[in-house]
Design an enzyme around this catalytic site. Structure first.
Site, PDB file in Angstrom:
ATOM      1  N   GLY A 146       0.793  -1.222   0.000  1.00 48.17           N
ATOM      2  CA  GLY A 146       0.000   0.000   0.000  1.00 48.17           C
ATOM      3  C   GLY A 146       0.823   1.268   0.000  1.00 48.17           C
ATOM      4  N   ILE A 147       1.837   1.329   0.873  1.00 48.48           N
ATOM      5  CA  ILE A 147       2.673   2.528   0.951  1.00 48.48           C
ATOM      6  C   ILE A 147       3.486   2.687  -0.328  1.00 48.48           C
ATOM      7  CG2 ILE A 147       4.585   3.637   2.171  1.00 48.48           C
ATOM      8  CD1 ILE A 147       3.598   2.225   4.717  1.00 48.48           C
ATOM      9  N   GLY A 174      10.412   2.274   5.746  1.00 48.57           N
ATOM     10  CA  GLY A 174       9.945   0.956   6.164  1.00 48.57           C
ATOM     11  C   GLY A 174      10.206   0.724   7.638  1.00 48.57           C
ATOM     12  N   ARG A 175      11.266  -0.018   7.952  1.00 50.54           N
ATOM     13  CA  ARG A 175      11.641  -0.315   9.330  1.00 50.54           C
ATOM     14  C   ARG A 175      13.113   0.014   9.504  1.00 50.54           C
ATOM     15  NH1 ARG A 175       7.364  -0.324  12.018  1.00 50.54           N
ATOM     16  NH2 ARG A 175       8.171  -1.685  13.645  1.00 50.54           N
ATOM     17  N   GLU A 214      16.174   3.079  17.707  1.00 52.23           N
ATOM     18  CA  GLU A 214      15.102   4.057  17.719  1.00 52.23           C
ATOM     19  C   GLU A 214      14.525   4.147  19.126  1.00 52.23           C
ATOM     20  OE1 GLU A 214      10.909   4.193  15.543  1.00 52.23           O
ATOM     21  OE2 GLU A 214      12.581   4.361  14.122  1.00 52.23           O
ATOM     22  N   HIS A 244      10.318   9.275  13.011  1.00 56.82           N
ATOM     23  CA  HIS A 244       9.264   8.267  12.917  1.00 56.82           C
ATOM     24  C   HIS A 244       7.894   8.856  13.266  1.00 56.82           C
ATOM     25  CE1 HIS A 244       8.433   3.648  13.301  1.00 56.82           C
ATOM     26  NE2 HIS A 244       7.555   4.272  12.512  1.00 56.82           N
TER      27      HIS A 244
END
Length: 312
Positions: free
Chosen positions: A144-145, A224-225, A254, A273
């Protein structure tokens, strides 16, 4: 279906789920669905009552929940919010890409027009006129992104290559490549965008080898991550000008420590983020949760049902 929401109540999300025909209850023991509004496994109840038929997680990443043993192969189903935040996260990615391409961090940190010459010599443009040919953008992860990001960058007229597990054609991309066949793309991409989930296969996918293979004019974008990138290797690559820049919505670790070297690098633009923060998430989760409840009631697989073995 009846749903219980916790540990936080998101009024906008409740409103969207109720508008779809479902009922909110104040007692977990009276609910069919637990809508879990935290990303912290420690906030999850020690034991769910037997009446809960599935858990709706209000964020996309589930690796922490899997590691904590909350999502298991033999446990009750979970759903995440894959694709729900496509619009805000894709917008954040485009902002980061443009900011890094045009050296906005360098100019802002300098607080002076004295850097105009260097900023102009090193800035990049996404459109094709200046460099007499289309730039190649490779996007790893075309869910989706990724699809929304492809839609947003369409006006810049770049060559877009989407990379996914299946190689199935992605709308808006000029070409789609299977992940297993994507190694050669690192050497030819002008821009690499990461929108992958974090799994055993994707963790550290960007390491010293990949960074060395990339063009010294390339820009790396991660929406993403954080753990998709080996941070120490990225620091060295940026320090040695192995790539032109990095634009990060997510980092590893993070939060990124205040004294981390990436903060001081002109060729690294960082957002903390916030592309799908709690404030943003509560505006998008309701429709996804309602769609999952509708599918569950029909006896169908939920649109964003988590596959514990795959990690997302």
């Amino acid at each position: 279906m009846k749903f219980f929401m916790g540990p936080h109540i998101w009024d906008e999300t409740v409103e969207d789920i109720v508008a779809a025909g479902h009922e909110r209850v104040d007692d977990l023991s009276q609910a069919d669905v637990f809508v879990f509004t935290s990303s912290n496994p420690e906030d999850f109840p020690d034991k769910l009552p037997d009446n809960i038929q599935f858990v709706q997680h209000c964020f996309t990443g589930v690796e922490g929940l899997i590691d904590a043993g909350l999502i298991t192969e033999d446990g009750i189903p979970w759903a995440n919010t894959a694709g729900a935040f496509a619009t805000p996260v894709a917008e954040m990615g485009l902002m980061l890409l443009l900011a890094q391409a045009h050296r906005q961090k360098e100019v802002t940190r300098a607080a002076s027009f004295d850097v105009a010459g260097h900023a102009d010599r090193t800035q990049q443009w996404l459109y094709s006129n200046l460099h007499r040919g289309k730039k190649k953008l490779v996007i790893f992860g075309a869910g989706g992104i990724g699809k929304e990001f492809i839609r947003l960058i369409e006006p810049f007229d770049m060559e877009v290559i989407a990379v996914n597990r299946s190689g199935r054609e992605v709308e808006g991309a000029d070409q789609t490549v299977k992940m297993a066949d994507a190694d050669a793309l690192w050497e030819t991409a002008d821009i690499v965008v990461l929108v992958l989930p974090l799994t055993a296969e994707t963790e550290g996918i960007v390491d010293a080898e990949k960074l060395t293979a990339m063009k010294d004019s390339a820009i790396l974008v991660n929406i993403g991550r954080g753990k998709l990138i080996n941070t120490d290797d990225l620091v060295e690559a940026l320090k040695n000008d192995e790539i032109a820049g990095a634009a990060l919505e997510v980092t590893d670790p993070e939060p990124l420590p205040d004294d981390h070297p990436l903060w001081a690098m002109d060729n690294c633009t960082i957002s903390p983020h916030i592309g799908a923060s709690f404030r943003v998430a509560r505006l998008h989760v309701g429709k996804t949760a309602a769609a999952n409840m509708d599918a569950f009631e029909r006896g169908e697989e939920m649109p964003t049902q988590v596959d514990p073995s795959a990690g997302y």
